[in-house]
Write an enzyme that holds these catalytic residues in place. Structure first.
Site, PDB file in Angstrom:
ATOM      1  N   HIS A  99      -3.755   5.947   3.387  1.00  0.00           N
ATOM      2  CA  HIS A  99      -4.398   4.824   2.879  1.00  0.00           C
ATOM      3  C   HIS A  99      -3.793   3.546   3.310  1.00  0.00           C
ATOM      4  O   HIS A  99      -4.490   2.620   4.075  1.00  0.00           O
ATOM      5  CB  HIS A  99      -4.138   5.041   1.703  1.00  0.00           C
ATOM      6  CG  HIS A  99      -5.222   3.705   0.766  1.00  0.00           C
ATOM      7  ND1 HIS A  99      -4.807   2.493   0.311  1.00  0.00           N
ATOM      8  CD2 HIS A  99      -6.414   3.986   0.126  1.00  0.00           C
ATOM      9  CE1 HIS A  99      -5.809   1.872  -0.089  1.00  0.00           C
ATOM     10  NE2 HIS A  99      -6.519   2.659  -0.396  1.00  0.00           N
ATOM     11  N   ASP A 105       0.518  -1.162   0.190  1.00  0.00           N
ATOM     12  CA  ASP A 105       0.020  -0.055   0.018  1.00  0.00           C
ATOM     13  C   ASP A 105       1.217   1.133   0.161  1.00  0.00           C
ATOM     14  O   ASP A 105       1.949   1.045  -0.561  1.00  0.00           O
ATOM     15  CB  ASP A 105      -0.922  -0.066   1.253  1.00  0.00           C
ATOM     16  CG  ASP A 105      -2.341   0.514   0.986  1.00  0.00           C
ATOM     17  OD1 ASP A 105      -2.354   1.936   0.979  1.00  0.00           O
ATOM     18  OD2 ASP A 105      -3.060  -0.048   0.852  1.00  0.00           O
ATOM     19  N   SER A 117     -10.954  -0.665  -0.935  1.00  0.00           N
ATOM     20  CA  SER A 117      -9.821  -0.716  -0.273  1.00  0.00           C
ATOM     21  C   SER A 117      -9.975  -0.976   1.170  1.00  0.00           C
ATOM     22  O   SER A 117      -9.182  -1.433   1.788  1.00  0.00           O
ATOM     23  CB  SER A 117      -9.127   0.843  -0.284  1.00  0.00           C
ATOM     24  OG  SER A 117      -8.699   1.037  -1.670  1.00  0.00           O
TER      25      SER A 117
END
Ligand SMILES: *[C@@H]1O[C@H](CO)[C@@H](O)[C@H](O)[C@H]1NC(C)=O
Ligand SMILES: *[C@@H]1O[C@H](CO)[C@@H](O)[C@H](O)[C@H]1NC(C)=O
Ligand SMILES: *[C@@H]1O[C@H](CO)[C@@H](O)[C@H](O)[C@H]1NC(C)=O
Ligand SMILES: *[C@@H]1O[C@H](CO)[C@@H](O)[C@H](O)[C@H]1NC(C)=O
Ligand SMILES: *[C@@H]1O[C@H](CO)[C@@H](O)[C@H](O)[C@H]1NC(C)=O
Ligand SMILES: *[C@@H]1O[C@H](CO)[C@@H](O)[C@H](O)[C@H]1NC(C)=O
Ligand SMILES: *[C@@H]1O[C@H](CO)[C@@H](O)[C@H](O)[C@H]1NC(C)=O
Length: 764
Positions: free
Chosen positions: A209, A136, A539
């Site tokens: 994220h 990620d 996600s």
């Protein structure tokens, strides 16, 4: 049919494509897959052979990465002519151009039945031996979710590292976050050196994220967590006792396939058991797809690979990451909401959502204006930069249509133009999909129907007024889950006979850890810093399943990746547990189908004891590739088998892949509508529970025509654990129905377990 090449898997962003400079003699990055066993005898090692192969086409190209675990070969920068020349060299399987991929929680453990009390089965002693690798944007290691209190030494055999770099020390890792690496060679080769003022050339997460996905999958327990008081409670990942390793492959300019493949290579070598990838790219044949290639070889080494399905919904044919050796995860809502009421001057009160926290609006209504009528631009309704006229919006609440730019950016622009608040209204592009945002001004997001009603009011009232009242956090919302409007849908474009997504998990308004380098909106003007943030996307659902898979691995260390996925899928639910009927689709409010949710919504307490499993080995997947008529070269590129030839005497069929779901493709019989088309699927189940007899039941719902389903044998008896039994299902479509698709469900039950498989029928 296939949507645009690059999919955005996190809803927060509107994409900003960096155009790669056409400099460097039009060179671009290629991943070169080599047939390792074809190395000429003149070479003793692969490195010099790769280098000599490269030198035979280019005097100056350098090797970016050498791959050795999930792939054999290297990546480099070549001109088109050099790439073509290399492809025809002996031992070269394929020369694939670099692809750019895009990145596509507290209440959820309880919603998923993972309370401390009844989750004991899933928190086996071996749980802390499982390592989840998260590919990620990196990690913010100082978050409390990475607290390692109570953790023993890192698992024996762990070979990972805590790589130093900008803003990141080797001591940043601990017994919870046991590894952190970064992969930037492909990114930098394509876009130039990393700018250290905006990005850390290290595992440090400047985006948020990666910290969110890592803490969702395996974050430690943190009490009194919230985002400005929203979603308050105890935050914890799914597998609280598992370890995390962060592999930073996504940068401000995207995630590059050469970096992703290098990270998968390392993650397998390091000793991860689960890989979590909340990113996606093109829908393409498996031999061209670096994630599919890396995943195949990781799967063969026993790793489970969990990927986000994409945020391309509610359009059909939008699901990505569809290789059958990957777990493809869509998104649903949970029973938590953040209502923000829009109260109009006419007394009407509409419910939207918001995570705004700050100075409230006055109780008395304010003047209300439609952005399209308060701007000097033709697309002024979207509240874009430099379009709102201060004299028309100052002190007012502004209705902006959703679309084109980021939702929180619109709020910022309304505020900059002097607006007091914002109603963000969906158009038909987003329908009834609602995602709560941490706006910088009082704002509420409403669905299309509500938006239309409010637009009507703005048109019909001479002096429209409104106010927004914030309702905080509401728990117990029913029905839940609802399939998220944005989650990508089947049918599967690459292989229509494999149903995808596999299942759904929580992905809407999820609270989890966040970066310290960006505010919760990620806008550069947002100077707020938060420990936790609430965001949405597939996600977010992917790391839920990655973490739950880690729990199952901990409880059943001997299960293969396919066995773990089978347990997740056959115990998933497609009807509300509270008896409110079948799962609904958030995009339409109508019944959702297996094309939306696959097997259904994940149910961890049941997944630990599934009764039967549908197992698969790497060889079974190679048979599947034979069924797709892949050449030896294609098979070598995906599965690293050199000179593999499919057996000419055998009949390979995709319908023979031992998958826990059924996608039945009927060919339209040519001419006579009366002819009966029959499709047979074969499956083998392995008993992982007590001895017993399982009986099959099939239900179908096909409008305008019945499909006949015969299961043979209809009963399966198991005397021992580990025993395997095979069965055949024949699906007969007597005539063309009036619809193009239909659905069904096959269940095996011994009275205690229900082993359920979804069925999707298509007529083509
Ligand atoms: C790096 O980013 C900063 C902030 O955006 C900018 O001011 C600077 O010019 C950039 N440096 C380079 C070398 O591009
Ligand atoms: C969240 O905060 C509210 C208000 O302080 C409180 O009533 C509620 O019990 C809290 N919820 C949880 C799960 O702690
Ligand atoms: C609007 O409706 C919600 C729930 O339906 C209610 O809680 C709220 O008090 C209402 N607000 C006004 C001003 O009527
Ligand atoms: C539109 O209005 C904005 C704000 O008043 C102003 O900055 C912009 O220049 C105007 N654009 C045009 C095309 O008139
Ligand atoms: C926009 O302004 C026009 C002209 O004043 C008016 O007729 C129309 O109703 C307004 N539309 C909205 C949505 O406010
Ligand atoms: C593979 O080739 C066979 C024989 O030509 C054909 O019948 C079959 O439809 C092909 N399968 C696929 C998936 O293309
Ligand atoms: C693979 O096939 C090639 C070309 O057909 C042949 O030269 C080579 O010896 C084979 N290698 C192996 C390991 O069978």
């Amino acid at each position: 049919m296939a949507p645009a090449a690059l999919l955005l898997l996190l809803l927060l962003y509107s994409s900003s494509f960096c155009h790669v400079a056409a400099a460097e003699e039009k060179r671009r990055t290629y991943i070169v897959h080599m047939a390792k066993s074809r190395m000429p005898a003149t070479f003793a090692e692969h490195g010099p052979w790769y280098y000599a192969s490269l030198r035979s086409v280019s005097d100056s190209a350098e090797i970016l990465y050498s791959y050795d675990t999930v792939s054999h070969g290297f990546s480099t920068r070549l001109t088109l002519a050099e790439a073509a020349a290399l492809e025809s060299r002996e031992g070269v399987l394929s020369v694939l151009p670099e692809l750019r991929y895009e990145i596509h929680t507290t209440r959820t453990p309880k919603f998923l039945g993972l309370d401390e009390s009844d989750g004991h089965l899933l928190q086996a002693d071996t749980a802390s031996d499982v390592v989840v690798g998260v590919l990620d944007t990196g990690v913010w290691p100082e978050r409390k979710s990475f607290d390692d209190t109570g953790f023993g030494p890192v698992p024996a055999g762990w070979k990972g590292a805590c790589e130093e770099g900008k803003n990141f020390k080797a001591t940043s890792c601990n017994r919870k976050l046991i590894g952190a690496r970064f992969f930037s060679k492909g990114y930098e080769a394509s876009t130039g050196p990393i700018n250290g003022t905006t990005e850390s050339r290290s595992p440090r997460d400047d985006n948020g994220h990666g910290t969110h996905t890592a803490t969702t999958s395996a974050g430690s327990v943190v009490t009194d967590a919230s985002l400005f008081g929203f979603a308050n409670g105890t935050a914890r990942g799914m597998a609280t006792r598992a370890r995390v390793a962060a592999y930073k492959v996504c940068w401000a300019g995207g995630c590059f396939s050469s970096d992703i493949l290098a990270a998968m290579d390392r993650a397998v070598d390091d000793g991860c058991q689960v890989l979590s990838l909340s990113l996606g790219g093109e829908m393409t044949e498996y031999y061209r797809d670096s994630v599919a290639i890396g995943a195949f070889n990781a799967m063969e080494k026993g790793l489970l690979i969990s990927c986000s399905a994409g945020n391309g919904g509610p359009s059909a044919f939008s699901v990505t990451n569809v290789a059958p050796w990957i777990v493809t995860v869509g998104a649903g809502t949970i029973d938590r909401d953040f209502p923000a009421y829009v109260v109009l001057g006419n007394g009407k009160n509409y419910t939207g959502v918001s995570l705004y926290s700050g100075k409230l609006l006055p109780k008395s209504p304010l003047p209300f204006v439609y952005a399209g009528n308060a701007s000097n631009a033709t697309d002024g309704n979207f509240c874009m930069q430099g379009t709102l006229m201060r004299e028309k919006v100052a002190g007012k609440i502004v209705l902006c249509d959703r679309g084109i730019i980021r939702r929180t950016q619109k709020g910022y622009l309304v505020r900059e133009a002097g607006g007091a608040g914002m109603v963000l209204a969906n158009t038909d592009a987003n329908g009834e999909e609602l995602v709560a945002d941490v706006h910088l001004l009082p704002a509420s997001a409403v669905g299309q129907k509500t938006g239309d009603a409010i637009r009507d009011y703005l048109r019909s009232d001479k002096n429209p007024t409104a106010t927004i009242v914030f309702g905080g956090t509401k728990i117990g919302v029913r029905p839940s889950p609802v399939v998220a409007a944005f989650t990508s849908r089947g049918p599967n474009v690459v292989t229509s006979e494999i149903l995808k997504p596999d299942l759904i998990a929580p992905g809407v308004n999820i609270l989890a850890g966040w970066t310290g380098a960006a505010g919760p909106t990620q806008l550069s003007v947002d100077s707020r810093r938060v420990e936790f943030n609430i965001i949405s996307g597939t996600s977010m659902s992917c790391p839920h399943v990655s973490g739950i898979a880690a729990l199952l691995k901990g409880a059943h260390p001997d299960w293969s990746p396919a066995a773990v996925r089978s347990a997740l899928m056959t115990t998933a639910y497609s009807a509300y547990l509270g008896g409110d009927g079948g799962l609904l689709d958030g995009a339409t409010g109508k019944a959702a189908t297996p094309f939306d949710y696959g097997a259904g919504h994940v149910d961890p307490p049941r997944a630990v004891d599934p009764g039967l499993i549908y197992d698969l080995t790497a060889e079974d997947y190679i048979d599947f590739l034979c069924a797709l008529n892949y050449t030896s070269r294609h098979i070598a590129a995906v599965a690293k088998r050199t000179n593999y030839t499919c057996d000419a005497a055998r009949t390979y069929a995709v319908s023979g892949l031992n998958y826990p779901s059924f996608a039945v493709a009927f060919q339209r019989a040519s001419g006579a509508g009366a002819s009966v088309a029959t499709v047979k699927h074969t499956r083998t189940v392995t008993n992982v529970g007590d001895p017993g007899t399982y009986k099959s039941t099939v239900t179908t719902s096909v409008a305008g025509g019945a499909v006949k389903v015969v299961v043979e044998p209809a009963e399966l008896s198991f005397a021992n654990k580990g025993e395997k039994r095979s069965y055949t299902v024949s699906f007969s479509s007597p005539s063309l129905p009036s619809v193009l698709s239909g659905f069904g469900r096959l269940e095996w039950s011994d009275g205690k377990h229900v082993v359920a498989s979804p069925i999707a029928f298509t007529w083509t």
